[in-house]
Design an enzyme around this catalytic site. Sequence first.
Site, PDB file in Angstrom:
ATOM      1  N   HIS A  63       0.819  -1.222   0.000  1.00 52.68           N
ATOM      2  CA  HIS A  63       0.000   0.000   0.000  1.00 52.68           C
ATOM      3  C   HIS A  63       0.850   1.269   0.000  1.00 52.68           C
ATOM      4  O   HIS A  63       0.480   2.265  -0.611  1.00 52.68           O
ATOM      5  CB  HIS A  63      -1.009  -0.051   1.155  1.00 52.68           C
ATOM      6  CG  HIS A  63      -2.026  -1.137   0.956  1.00 52.68           C
ATOM      7  ND1 HIS A  63      -2.296  -2.094   1.893  1.00 52.68           N
ATOM      8  CD2 HIS A  63      -2.801  -1.423  -0.125  1.00 52.68           C
ATOM      9  CE1 HIS A  63      -3.234  -2.924   1.410  1.00 52.68           C
ATOM     10  NE2 HIS A  63      -3.548  -2.543   0.191  1.00 52.68           N
ATOM     11  N   ASP A 156      -5.640  -1.575  -8.321  1.00 51.91           N
ATOM     12  CA  ASP A 156      -5.293  -2.452  -7.198  1.00 51.91           C
ATOM     13  C   ASP A 156      -6.061  -3.757  -7.373  1.00 51.91           C
ATOM     14  O   ASP A 156      -7.072  -3.996  -6.720  1.00 51.91           O
ATOM     15  CB  ASP A 156      -5.661  -1.741  -5.892  1.00 51.91           C
ATOM     16  CG  ASP A 156      -5.256  -2.549  -4.677  1.00 51.91           C
ATOM     17  OD1 ASP A 156      -4.623  -3.610  -4.835  1.00 51.91           O
ATOM     18  OD2 ASP A 156      -5.586  -2.119  -3.552  1.00 51.91           O
TER      19      ASP A 156
HETATM   20  N1  AG3 Z   1      -3.725  -7.109  -4.725  1.00 56.74           N
HETATM   21  C1  AG3 Z   1      -3.264  -8.410  -5.072  1.00 56.74           C
HETATM   22  C2  AG3 Z   1      -1.825  -8.553  -5.406  1.00 56.74           C
HETATM   23  C3  AG3 Z   1      -1.539  -9.857  -6.105  1.00 56.74           C
HETATM   24  C4  AG3 Z   1      -1.503 -11.039  -5.193  1.00 56.74           C
HETATM   25  N2  AG3 Z   1      -1.295 -12.247  -5.910  1.00 56.74           N
HETATM   26  C5  AG3 Z   1      -1.144 -13.447  -5.353  1.00 56.74           C
HETATM   27  N3  AG3 Z   1      -1.147 -13.615  -4.078  1.00 56.74           N
HETATM   28  N4  AG3 Z   1      -0.997 -14.508  -6.140  1.00 56.74           N
HETATM   29  C6  AG3 Z   1      -3.590  -6.769  -3.377  1.00 56.74           C
HETATM   30  C7  AG3 Z   1      -4.743  -6.119  -2.775  1.00 56.74           C
HETATM   31  C8  AG3 Z   1      -4.300  -5.243  -1.675  1.00 56.74           C
HETATM   32  N5  AG3 Z   1      -5.083  -4.075  -1.575  1.00 56.74           N
END
Ligand code: AG3
Length: 258
Positions: A63, A156
Amino acid sequence: MSQEWVYENYNDLLSFGYKVSDRLFSGQSEFQKVEIYQTLGFGKILLNDDLVMLTEKDEFVYHDMITHVPLFTHPNPKSVLVIGGGDGGTAREVLRHKNVEYCKMVEIDKMVVDACREFIPQTSVALDDSRLDLEIADGIKYVRETDKKYDVVLVDSTDPIGPAAPLFDDEFYKNIYKILNDDGIVVSQGESAFLFSDMQKKLMEIVNRQFPISMIYNFSNIAYPSGLWSFTFGSKKYHPLKNFNPQRVEDSSMEFQY
Ligand code: AG3
C-alpha cells in the site's frame, strides 16, 4: 477450528503456508471466493479464490508502494481513482495526502468490502472518509463511461484470473489514458518477475503502448509469491526519477513504513 495450515499454491509447483487458528469469514460472491483467516504469525489474512491479497503484517509494503510513488511523482494530485482495492488499504494511503480532494474507488465485489469492514479495520479504516466516493461497480465499465478526469489512477487488482482478467487489456488502458488529465499517472499491480513473468510482460507491453513514459518498479514483501513483486507505472508527463521532488515528501511530514 484447531490449528491448521492454509496454503497459496503457485502454478501448482510451489506453495506458501500460514498457520491459522480461526476462519473468520468465508463466502462465495458472484465473482469469487472470499476468505479471512486469523493466522498465528501474520495477523489476519484475506484470500480471494485461494490467492493471498493481504496480510496485516506486511500490507504496508504494497500500500505504501502503490500509492506514494505516483502521488509524490505528480506535483499536485487532487483527484485519484482506485480500481479494485476493496480491502481499503490503498484508499487509506491515498487519503493521507492532504492535497487529495477527491478519491473515487470502484470495487466490483461488495463482499470483499463488507468482510474487510467487519474483520480487517487495519485496512478498511478510511472507507468512510468524506473525501472517498466508494462505488460497487465494474471498473472496466466505469473507465469506459465516466466523464470525470483524474490526476492519478491506481489499479489495485488481483491476478488476471477470474474477475481481474479483463484488467490486463489494451482497451482498459486506452480508457484510463482518456480519463487521465494531461499530466496524469497510472500505477497497476504488476505481478512477479520470478513466477509470473508472462503476465508482467503482457501488462508492461500494454502500458507501454499507451503511455510515453512506462516502467516497472519492484518491491519485496513476504506474502506474495516469491517475495518479489512489482507495479507497472505509466505516465503522460512526469518521470518518477527526473521529476521527483524530495522536498515535497519532506514538506508533507508523512511517515512511511516501507
Ligand atoms: N492485490 C493483489 C496482489 C496480487 C496477489 N497475488 C497473489 N497472491 N498470487 C492486493 C490487494 C491489496 N489491496
